[in-house]
Design an enzyme around this catalytic site. Structure first.
Site, PDB file in Angstrom:
ATOM      1  N   GLY A 229      63.575  29.667 108.231  1.00  0.00           N
ATOM      2  CA  GLY A 229      65.020  29.654 108.104  1.00  0.00           C
ATOM      3  C   GLY A 229      65.390  29.075 106.755  1.00  0.00           C
TER       4      GLY A 229
ATOM      5  N   GLN B  99      70.541  25.099 100.522  1.00  0.00           N
ATOM      6  CA  GLN B  99      69.165  24.986 100.052  1.00  0.00           C
ATOM      7  C   GLN B  99      68.897  25.865  98.840  1.00  0.00           C
ATOM      8  OE1 GLN B  99      67.291  25.411 104.226  1.00  0.00           O
ATOM      9  NE2 GLN B  99      65.882  24.058 103.115  1.00  0.00           N
TER      10      GLN B  99
ATOM     11  N   CYS C 172      60.538  21.132 106.295  1.00  0.00           N
ATOM     12  CA  CYS C 172      61.738  21.638 105.627  1.00  0.00           C
ATOM     13  C   CYS C 172      61.354  22.091 104.229  1.00  0.00           C
ATOM     14  CB  CYS C 172      62.799  20.539 105.558  1.00  0.00           C
ATOM     15  SG  CYS C 172      64.324  21.034 104.720  1.00  0.00           S
TER      16      CYS C 172
ATOM     17  N   GLU D 111      68.770  24.450 110.834  1.00  0.00           N
ATOM     18  CA  GLU D 111      69.609  25.084 109.813  1.00  0.00           C
ATOM     19  C   GLU D 111      71.074  24.675 109.970  1.00  0.00           C
ATOM     20  OE1 GLU D 111      68.043  26.280 107.421  1.00  0.00           O
ATOM     21  OE2 GLU D 111      66.112  26.389 108.454  1.00  0.00           O
TER      22      GLU D 111
END
Length: 214
Positions: A56, A61, A106, A149
């Site tokens: 994801g 990001q 992450c 997310e």
């Protein structure tokens, strides 16, 4: 709409400590829904996620202030889920809900992972790129992905949910692993040949590695 022959851009992934990751993102509005710029962004986010080997990716990001994330994630039954959501809202859960402990990482905290408990099932409501309402139900690891997310878009990272000692350990390991992870991503970007959703193809065509947004 994106040119089906044009390769989507590979975007730089922001890292923990950058301000855009630590504040809530702006909601998508009428100026965003259905726009060519939004379609290009979604394609670029998919391409960037695949290069980084993620499940994801949220818009902040890739340094974009927008309540949007994309995903390509299997649940614990092996069912693959591919899509995107704008303005997602995670449905409130009652106390005592079942939790699953699993490792979580992450792309903005490169290399390190930690064990974290999250609800085993989640319902997320939002919109597709054209503004049509969507409801996504996730179980198992896909539920974890949707929650992860959604946290991003509120300005949170998974490390914010860890205890002080675990967070410190994750940041230490990230410092050690970061250079190698970024080098792997750079090499993957150089050999990437993913051209994004082919808008001219039928919906059943196998060349659609992700959902079409055009």
């Amino acid at each position: 709409m994106p040119d089906p022959r044009e390769r989507p851009a590979i975007l730089r992934i922001t890292e923990i400590g950058e301000p855009v990751l630590h504040r809530p993102c702006r909601p998508a509005g009428p100026e965003d829904f259905g726009s060519p710029a939004l379609a290009r962004l979604i394609d670029a986010m998919f391409a960037t996620m695949y290069v980084a080997d993620g499940a994801g990716l949220a818009a902040n990001q890739v340094d974009v202030d927008l309540r949007l994330f994309v995903y390509d994630c299997a649940d614990d039954d092996g069912v693959r889920h591919v899509g995107h959501l704008l303005n997602p809202v995670v449905e409130a859960q009652s106390p005592g809900r079942p939790l699953l402990e699993d490792t979580e990482g992450c792309l903005s905290v490169p290399g390190a992972r930690a064990t974290l408990a999250r609800p085993a099932r989640v319902v997320v409501r939002g919109y597709d790129w054209q503004g049509a309402p969507r409801t996504v139900v996730g179980t198992g690891y896909f539920a974890r992905c949707l929650q992860h997310e959604s946290d991003h878009l509120g300005g949170g990272l998974y490390v914010d949910r860890l205890g002080r000692r675990d967070r410190k350990d994750v940041l230490r390991r990230t410092e050690d692993l970061r250079a190698g992870v970024l080098a792997e991503r750079e090499a993957a970007a150089a050999r990437s040949d993913w051209t994004g959703p082919a808008v001219a193809c039928a919906s059943s065509c196998r060349c659609r590695a992700a959902e079409s947004v055009a």
